[in-house]
Design an enzyme around this catalytic site. Structure first.
Site, short mmCIF file in Angstrom:
data_model
loop_
_atom_site.label_atom_id
_atom_site.label_comp_id
_atom_site.label_asym_id
_atom_site.label_seq_id
_atom_site.Cartn_x
_atom_site.Cartn_y
_atom_site.Cartn_z
N ARG A 73 6.73 -24.64 35.48
CA ARG A 73 6.73 -24.86 36.73
C ARG A 73 5.57 -24.34 37.68
O ARG A 73 5.39 -25.09 38.83
CB ARG A 73 8.03 -24.15 37.51
CG ARG A 73 7.93 -22.70 37.57
CD ARG A 73 9.42 -22.10 37.52
NE ARG A 73 9.42 -20.59 37.75
CZ ARG A 73 9.09 -19.84 36.99
NH1 ARG A 73 8.89 -20.03 35.69
NH2 ARG A 73 8.88 -18.41 37.16
N ASP A 129 10.17 -14.39 45.55
CA ASP A 129 11.20 -14.81 44.70
C ASP A 129 12.47 -13.38 44.67
O ASP A 129 13.11 -13.81 43.83
CB ASP A 129 10.93 -14.78 43.18
CG ASP A 129 9.99 -13.76 42.53
OD1 ASP A 129 9.67 -12.61 43.48
OD2 ASP A 129 9.52 -13.87 41.45
N CYS A 187 15.99 -16.37 39.09
CA CYS A 187 15.49 -17.44 38.34
C CYS A 187 15.34 -17.10 36.86
O CYS A 187 15.45 -17.52 35.78
CB CYS A 187 14.04 -18.02 38.92
SG CYS A 187 14.39 -18.88 40.16
#
Lengths: 269, 85, 87
Positions: A73, A129, A187
């Site tokens: 990603r 994050d 994640c």
């Protein structure tokens, strides 16, 4: 005011043709400075598209190193395994567009350095994050009156919201405090796919460009929540709340380390 | 020659010589120049690119400006006179 | 009233609830029975609205109204938005 040279007219030809951009808009882009916090999944497209569009000064803060699990990603770190992400991203920018001055901060944003970093830039993009990092950026941007473009993702889902300090709803108006640690999957635990970070990162870059050229509509006082698996788009109104612990009547006055642990609650005296 | 003399009655505030440029840069250069000018001012564009003599007037009109005149001034030279909106 | 749930909470994005006027707390109970999954653990914490799910009625966060006691009326659209932080 910068004046576009021959090679810049060629480089930006396609966007100079857009009435909302033109020469003036391009000059604004070249004069703008943007701090991207986090050069990961969201940061990759943000950095890529802002650099391509000719944002004159891009600061990139990230304390992590590129590892193999990032590459599905984080599309700007090709060939840079083991390198600090801010430095790897800076290399990418230098190759892509020599018009952009790039500053790499190879460390995390903390209570100690947040305001000083934020103060140097016109706009901040939250590509972090964790909840504490997100609350920290929100609060630092409120204190420095710097616009902030927030986004967060998980799996095929994500959200985006733009904050104009003290004018529009802030991140704490949407979420006053963080969920208890461990209650919301990250994640790392629940997964994410590149198209999700790509989608939201591009939306963030678009918000930044519109902020710079002062054109169009922004995700202010609203949050877009999208489930890309089911193509479910929800635009949710978020109102600036008087009792918001950060931007409300008893607004935050300083960053304190105890505001960014566990639930990130602001205890007002 | 008489047309040329006639057109000179309109005094241009700015002249943009883009000989050597081709599309789409002919229009982009014109557009950028117009952006710098004030409303009502007149710009004279000199080009040696035939498609530009057709397309630049069309494109500037689309942006709302007034094309006063397009004149062939040489074997491979055109002059486009535009009033900024 | 129509309830929209993100995929991470329940696989069907939209659920229709037939009621005239109920509180968010009652809605959560009816919704849980309807989908066969107890959403109370997710939405309610210590008798109050959990901090990590936000409930919006016609675009307004109930956290800014009366929390779990906020009234949902027939025809209202309710959205549940989980807190996510990944990047």
């Amino acid at each position: 005011m910068v004046k576009l040279d021959r090679s810049q007219i060629r480089r930006y030809a396609r966007q100079l043709l857009i009435p909302e951009i033109g020469g003036r808009g391009q000059e604004k882009l070249l004069e703008a400075s943007v701090l991207v916090v986090g050069a990961g999944g969201l940061g990759s497209p943000v950095i890529q598209y802002l650099a391509a569009a000719g944002v004159g000064m891009i600061g990139i803060a990230d304390g992590d190193e590129v590892d193999e699990t990032n590459l599905q990603r984080q599309t700007i770190h090709a060939g840079n395994l083991g390198m600090n992400k801010a430095e790897s991203a800076a290399q990418f920018v230098e190759k892509l567009n020599p018009d952009v001055k790039v500053e790499a901060y190879p460390f995390s944003v903390t209570v100690e350095n947040a305001r000083d970093l934020v103060r140097r830039y016109d706009i901040v993009v939250d590509c972090t994050d964790t909840f504490p990092a997100r609350f920290l950026l929100n609060d630092a941007c409120l204190l420095e009156s710097t616009p902030l473009v927030h986004s967060a993702v998980l799996r095929f889902e994500g959200q985006i919201m733009t904050i104009i300090p003290h004018e529009t709803a802030c991140y704490r108006c949407f979420l006053p405090e963080a969920p208890p640690p461990g209650s919301v999957p990250t994640c790392r635990e629940a997964g994410v796919i590149g198209v999700t970070t790509g989608f939201f990162g591009v939306l963030q870059a678009n918000e930044v460009i519109k902020l710079i050229i002062s054109k169009g509509e922004l995700f202010t006082n609203k949050l877009l929540y999208v489930d890309l698996l089911h193509n479910d788009f929800n635009l949710i109104e978020i109102s600036k709340h008087p009792s918001c612990p950060a931007c409300g009547e008893r607004r935050i006055k300083e960053l304190r380390s105890e505001y960014y642990v566990e639930t990130c609650r602001i205890e007002t005296d | 020659m008489s047309r040329r003399a006639e057109s000179r009655q309109i005094e241009a505030n700015e002249v943009l010589d883009i000989r050597g440029e081709v599309c789409p840069f002919t229009f982009i250069e014109t557009k950028l120049k117009l952006e710098e000018m004030k409303s009502g001012e007149v710009l004279e564009v000199i080009t040696d690119h035939e498609p530009a003599a057709r397309d630049v007037p069309k494109s500037v009109e689309q942006e709302g400006h007034e094309v006063i005149e397009v004149l062939k001034t040489g074997e491979r030279e055109w002059r486009i006179t535009i009033r900024k909106k | 009233m129509k309830v929209r749930l993100p995929a991470s909470i329940y696989r069907d994005a939209e659920i229709e609830i037939d009621a005239d006027e109920i509180t968010v707390e009652e809605l959560v109970k009816i919704l849980s029975e309807k989908i066969g999954r107890d959403l109370r653990k997710l939405i309610i914490r210590n008798g109050d609205l959990s901090p990590f799910v936000n409930v919006f009625i016609n675009g307004k966060n109930v956290r800014h109204e009366k929390g779990l006691k906020t009234i949902v009326k027939k025809g209202d659209e309710v959205s549940l938005v989980p807190a996510v932080a990944g990047g």
